[in-house]
Design an enzyme around this catalytic site. Structure first.
Site, PDB file in Angstrom:
ATOM      1  CG  ASP A 295      -1.690   1.225   1.437  1.00 38.61           C
ATOM      2  OD1 ASP A 295      -2.277   1.700   0.461  1.00 38.61           O
ATOM      3  OD2 ASP A 295      -1.719   1.738   2.575  1.00 38.61           O
TER       4      ASP A 295
ATOM      5  CG  ASP B 174      -2.102   7.456   0.660  1.00 37.55           C
ATOM      6  OD1 ASP B 174      -1.158   7.494  -0.158  1.00 37.55           O
ATOM      7  OD2 ASP B 174      -3.151   8.094   0.521  1.00 37.55           O
TER       8      ASP B 174
ATOM      9  CE  LYS C 291      -5.178  -0.175  -1.615  1.00 39.97           C
ATOM     10  NZ  LYS C 291      -4.675   0.336  -0.335  1.00 39.97           N
TER      11      LYS C 291
ATOM     12  CG  ASN D 177      -7.968   0.631   1.799  1.00 35.70           C
ATOM     13  OD1 ASN D 177      -7.292   0.606   2.824  1.00 35.70           O
ATOM     14  ND2 ASN D 177      -7.694   1.421   0.785  1.00 35.70           N
TER      15      ASN D 177
END
Length: 404
Positions: free
Chosen positions: A189, A191, A322, A348
């Site tokens: 990921d 962020d 994702k 997420n």
């Protein structure tokens, strides 16, 4: 004596243990001494800790008439070099290790005796035996690896990972085997994982709508909006922002400590590395170029006539997206899904973490830590290398080689 004879459980053997201050030549000296008695080597193990050595050699016993002389000679040699010796008689090789081989990596900052005792006790309670312990790193965290046999990997993981946070340590449990160092794909990921920032918030700061974006984010966290709804709602607040702000946001992005080291080392090991993000390609494409990533996928801010339209274009990268991209990257890289590693911090990321061979929750919320295979709760992204069995010395050696 043949190999099959030396491994027979009925063959008399001697365990020769030498311990004391380490110095060059001790191993050679011991086996020179033993060579005079024509013994065969069954097993060897040597450990050096803070300059103190323990050298164990399991060898076939000489004829009974010579055993006493061997013992006296070894003790005399050890005394001459100011070492101590212990010799124990027995039969055959080491007892076979139990079925089920796992590697347990424990990260502590610091690693306390209390936590180590608790981990060792949990391994024993689960039916596992600790065959070997090895330190992977002493900074920025203390990382040690336990080789464990006698219990299935999944059962051991369940026993150890659940209460790790309460002990103040991070624990990863993976199956032992050649695949540990096989080519892998690592997907992160962006962020709050690869970078310290939330990119949408950086854009919002330039648009003067930080509070509104924060309110939408909070609503999504409460479950009032799904990711796609919250994405569209937040991006809509950026409508009319000049496209020149993209360069400003790129310059404001702060990499997580250890991010460069992690990626650089993985690439040198032959791994492929990618990122997936609910953020924006305007930033992830730049990160891909700067860091030499193999894959990158994110949402794309629509720009028309030099202005942000408040919309995104193309495929939406959400929670399911994702996981889908992890599978796509793995297929393109020619890496089995079981050989993938996913790293993320948010809800997420959960589908991706669960789909990967090893899912790592990085400074994540409790719900993510509990669902992932393992968690890292220190602010150094390169500690993930230790979960893959890479030592700090290997990282530094690779860096020194490049500098030369």
């Amino acid at each position: 004596m043949s190999a099959s004879q030396t491994s027979s459980p009925d063959v008399p053997t001697l365990l020769v243990k030498i311990f004391g201050k380490d110095r060059p030549g001790i191993t050679a000296g011991l086996f020179d001494t033993l060579a005079a008695y024509s013994v065969d080597v069954v097993d060897i193990e040597q450990v050096v800790t803070r300059g103190r050595m323990v050298l164990c050699a399991l060898v076939t016993a000489p004829p009974r008439a010579l055993e006493g002389d061997l013992r006296a000679t070894v003790h005399s040699w050890a005394e001459s070099i100011k070492m101590q010796a212990e010799i124990i008689s027995g039969l055959g090789d080491n007892r076979p290790r139990g079925l089920g081989r796992s590697l347990v990596t424990v990260l502590g900052h610091p690693l306390t005796a209390e936590a180590t005792a608790a981990i060792a006790a949990k391994i024993a309670k689960a039916g596992g035996n600790i065959d070997r312990i090895f330190r992977l790193a002493k900074y920025p965290v203390t990382a040690v690896e336990f080789a464990v046999s006698g219990v299935a990997t999944e059962a051991l993981r369940t026993a150890l990972v659940t209460d790790a946070a309460k002990l103040g340590v991070d624990v990863a449990v993976v199956a032992a085997g050649l695949h540990r160092r096989a080519q892998r794909l690592v997907v992160m990921d962006v962020d709050s994982t690869l970078i310290q920032d939330e990119v949408i918030e950086l854009f919002a700061a330039h648009a003067g709508c930080e509070n509104e974006v924060a309110e939408v984010t909070a609503a999504a966290m409460r479950g009032e909006l799904d990711f796609e709804q919250s994405l569209h709602a937040r991006v809509a607040l950026l409508e009319g922002l000049d496209a020149s702000v993209v360069d400003k946001v790129r310059s404001e992005v702060r990499l997580t400590p250890g991010a460069r080291t992690l990626i650089r080392t993985l690439k040198r090991l032959g791994f492929q590395v990618g990122v997936v993000s609910g953020g924006f390609t305007q930033v992830t494409d730049d990160l891909k170029d700067r860091l030499g990533l193999d894959f990158a996928q994110a949402n794309t801010l629509e720009i028309v006539d030099g202005k942000l339209t408040g919309k995104v274009t193309g495929e939406i990268v959400d929670r399911a997206g994702k996981a889908r991209l992890l599978r796509r990257f793995a297929a393109e890289a020619g890496v089995p899904l079981s050989q993938t590693v996913a790293i993320g911090d948010g809800a997420n990321d959960l589908d991706m973490l669960n789909a990967a061979g090893l899912g790592v929750a990085f400074n994540a919320k409790p719900v993510v830590r509990e669902a992932a295979h393992t968690a890292v709760n220190v602010p150094f992204l390169d500690t993930v290398l230790y979960l893959l069995g890479v030592t700090r010395e290997e990282v530094e050696a690779a860096d020194a080689h490049v500098e030369d």
